[in-house]
Enzyme design. Structure first.
Site: not given
Length: 304
Positions: A86, A190
């Site tokens: 991430s 996400h």
């Protein structure tokens, strides 16, 4: 062969930067970054409580700063590859020379603010599912309207969606899943909920002049090695609203012949996954400066 990896949001804990600021030059570097991005990183890394550093706009630059400080404390490294989970991808991009440190901090500040704004639109969250087979878990998440935002391997998938959908998951676990653990993050990262943040990050990315990575850069979009700085930045923009495929990154580490995985501060999450998914690969989490001596020996062993 050494791979240097950087963790994502949720790895931060109150006061975790305190010992790092005692290293020569660390406080000055952090002060310069703080001025550049308009955020007091030293305060948040040493004095802020858990709720304050849970704020997406704070957590993300704090994590990138911590990763860069801890990695630089090891001196000049020559890893065979770098990767990040991430927001850790921005740490990895900076370490690989795609962006300089200050530019990386400015980009992650934009990212954190934009994602916090997107998260404020709807009450959303994320939860880790421990255990269960993907062919069972993934259709179950789809049935509940949830997105598999992180497919982490080692029997772990992170679901993201609205607060109601996360609550429904806690009451209705997929068959074979041992536990559902709510994560300390402030939104459904996400996923499509983050689409508004993509435009802000894309605008910021257009102002950059990225260099090509010095080391093999493994992208968490699909586990592929990305050769150009332009493509790295394009993926940094898109991954905000797309799932993290850390399982595919670990598959690539195997293919590359990685023998040692070193996780920068605040380490622990990715080494934990690697211990389960990469048998035979040595791991080390760089948590405090007390770990630097053994980390130096670890680096020497896996870059010889």
């Amino acid at each position: 062969m050494l791979v240097l990896v950087a963790p994502g949001q949720g790895a931060q804990t109150p006061g975790f930067l305190t010992p790092w600021l005692e290293l020569p030059g660390a406080a000055d570097r952090l002060a310069a970054w703080s001025e550049a991005i308009g955020l007091d990183l030293a305060h948040y890394g040493t004095k802020a409580d858990a709720d304050e550093i849970r704020d997406t706009a704070v957590a993300q630059p704090l994590l990138v700063a911590a990763g860069l400080l801890s990695a630089s404390a090891l001196g000049t490294l020559q890893p065979g590859a770098v990767a990040g989970h991430s927001v850790g991808e921005i740490t990895a991009a900076a370490y690989a020379g795609v962006l300089d440190d200050t530019t990386a901090l400015r980009l992650v500040r934009t990212r954190g603010l934009a994602m916090a704004e997107a998260a404020a639109v709807t009450e959303t969250g994320m939860a880790a599912l421990l255990g269960g087979e993907p062919e069972v878990v993934l259709p179950h998440l789809e049935k509940l309207g949830l997105t598999p935002a992180n497919v982490n391997g080692a029997g772990q998938i992170v679901a993201a969606g609205t607060a109601e959908q996360i609550a429904a998951l806690a009451e209705d676990k997929p068959e074979g899943t041992r536990k559902v653990v709510a994560l300390k993050v402030a939104g459904a990262f996400h996923t499509h909920h983050m689409e508004p943040a993509v435009a802000a990050l894309d605008a910021a990315a257009k102002e950059l002049a990225p260099a090509d990575p010095r080391f093999a850069y493994v992208s968490n979009k699909d586990g592929q090695v990305v050769a150009t700085g332009a493509e790295v930045v394009a993926r940094l923009v898109g991954q905000v609203a797309n799932p993290v495929r850390w399982d595919l990154c670990m598959d690539t580490f195997k293919e590359l012949g990685v023998t040692g995985l070193l996780e920068v501060c605040p380490g622990g999450t990715l080494t934990g996954l690697a211990k389960r998914a990469l048998p035979g690969v040595a791991t080390l989490a760089l948590k405090t400066p007390d770990d630097l001596e053994k980390a130096a020996a670890f680096v020497a062993e896996h870059t010889a």
